[in-house]
Design a protein around this motif. Structure first.
Motif, short mmCIF file in Angstrom:
data_model
loop_
_atom_site.label_atom_id
_atom_site.label_comp_id
_atom_site.label_asym_id
_atom_site.label_seq_id
_atom_site.Cartn_x
_atom_site.Cartn_y
_atom_site.Cartn_z
N LEU A 74 -31.02 -27.09 -57.96
CA LEU A 74 -31.14 -28.34 -58.71
C LEU A 74 -29.94 -29.25 -58.48
O LEU A 74 -30.09 -30.46 -58.34
N ILE A 75 -28.76 -28.69 -58.44
CA ILE A 75 -27.56 -29.49 -58.18
C ILE A 75 -27.63 -30.08 -56.77
O ILE A 75 -27.33 -31.25 -56.57
N GLY A 76 -28.07 -29.26 -55.82
CA GLY A 76 -28.22 -29.76 -54.45
C GLY A 76 -29.23 -30.89 -54.37
O GLY A 76 -28.99 -31.91 -53.70
N LEU A 77 -30.35 -30.74 -55.04
CA LEU A 77 -31.37 -31.80 -55.05
C LEU A 77 -30.84 -33.07 -55.72
O LEU A 77 -31.12 -34.18 -55.27
N ALA A 78 -30.07 -32.90 -56.79
CA ALA A 78 -29.48 -34.06 -57.47
C ALA A 78 -28.50 -34.79 -56.56
O ALA A 78 -28.47 -36.02 -56.51
N ILE A 79 -27.71 -34.04 -55.82
CA ILE A 79 -26.76 -34.66 -54.88
C ILE A 79 -27.52 -35.39 -53.77
O ILE A 79 -27.17 -36.51 -53.41
N LEU A 80 -28.57 -34.76 -53.25
CA LEU A 80 -29.39 -35.42 -52.23
C LEU A 80 -30.01 -36.70 -52.76
O LEU A 80 -30.02 -37.73 -52.08
N ALA A 81 -30.55 -36.65 -53.97
CA ALA A 81 -31.18 -37.83 -54.56
C ALA A 81 -30.15 -38.94 -54.76
O ALA A 81 -30.42 -40.11 -54.47
N LEU A 86 -40.12 -36.66 -48.12
CA LEU A 86 -39.10 -36.06 -47.25
C LEU A 86 -38.71 -34.67 -47.73
O LEU A 86 -38.51 -33.77 -46.92
N LEU A 87 -38.62 -34.49 -49.04
CA LEU A 87 -38.35 -33.15 -49.56
C LEU A 87 -39.46 -32.18 -49.17
O LEU A 87 -39.20 -31.05 -48.76
N VAL A 115 -41.03 -37.26 -40.34
CA VAL A 115 -39.77 -37.51 -41.05
C VAL A 115 -39.13 -38.80 -40.55
O VAL A 115 -38.65 -39.62 -41.33
N GLY A 116 -39.13 -39.00 -39.25
CA GLY A 116 -38.58 -40.24 -38.69
C GLY A 116 -39.32 -41.47 -39.19
O GLY A 116 -38.69 -42.47 -39.56
#
Length: 179
Positions: free
Chosen positions: A7-14, A130-131, A80-81
């Motif tokens: 969740l922290i990783g997803l929050a950072i990505l977002a 993208l996720l 993705v591109g």
């Protein structure tokens, strides 16, 4: 513990995605005349082909599993591109819409508001897709390529062209060529 880290990783990505989108949105002028230098054209026909569920089903049924997985990974990377370019273009178009919102003509301002709203929705959709694609690179079974981004992008281009016609932007073909 693992769920918290994810969740922290997803929050950072977002947060990074939104910061990049905000930077793209406000960099440069917010007018239609700069689209060619601020956007990347998208081949919608090729993008639609990549995300066509019938094409994916045909490949899954026609190819041996190992070959299908390889082909699907290549298709997902290509998608993705396209999604990244669509999201970046949407960020620029959100800025165009925001600029048009300040127009004294209420019809143009309303069209600008609609463009900005559609662009923001497309950016969020692109982030979610993208996720999903990233997960699909690890497990191709999850990578059913949803056609929604290409559909929303086409609507965004039409909305931009409509705004251009309201603003009497004469080279309307330049808008569609830029997008």
């Amino acid at each position: 513990m693992t769920a918290t880290i994810i969740l922290i990783g997803l929050a950072i990505l977002a947060a990074g995605y939104m910061a990049r989108a905000a930077h793209l949105r406000w960099s440069g002028a917010n007018g239609l005349e700069n689209l060619e230098t601020k956007t990347q054209p998208l081949d919608l026909a090729a993008f639609r082909n990549l995300t066509d569920p019938r094409e994916e089903r045909f490949l899954r049924e026609s190819l041996p599993k190992p070959v299908y997985r390889r082909v699907q990974r290549v298709r997902v990377r290509a998608a993705v591109g396209y999604v990244r370019n669509a999201a970046a273009n949407a960020a620029v178009l959100a800025g165009v819409g925001a600029g048009a919102r300040r127009n004294p003509d209420p019809i143009v301002a309303e069209a600008g508001t609609e463009l900005a709203a559609r662009a923001s929705k497309l950016r969020w959709l692109a982030f979610l897709v993208l996720l999903r694609y990233r997960a699909g690179l690890l497990m191709p079974v999850l990578a059913a390529l949803p056609p929604t981004v290409s559909d929303r992008y086409e609507e965004l281009v039409a909305c931009t062209t409509h705004l251009g016609s309201l603003q009497n932007y004469r080279p309307l073909a330049r808008i569609t060529n830029a997008l």
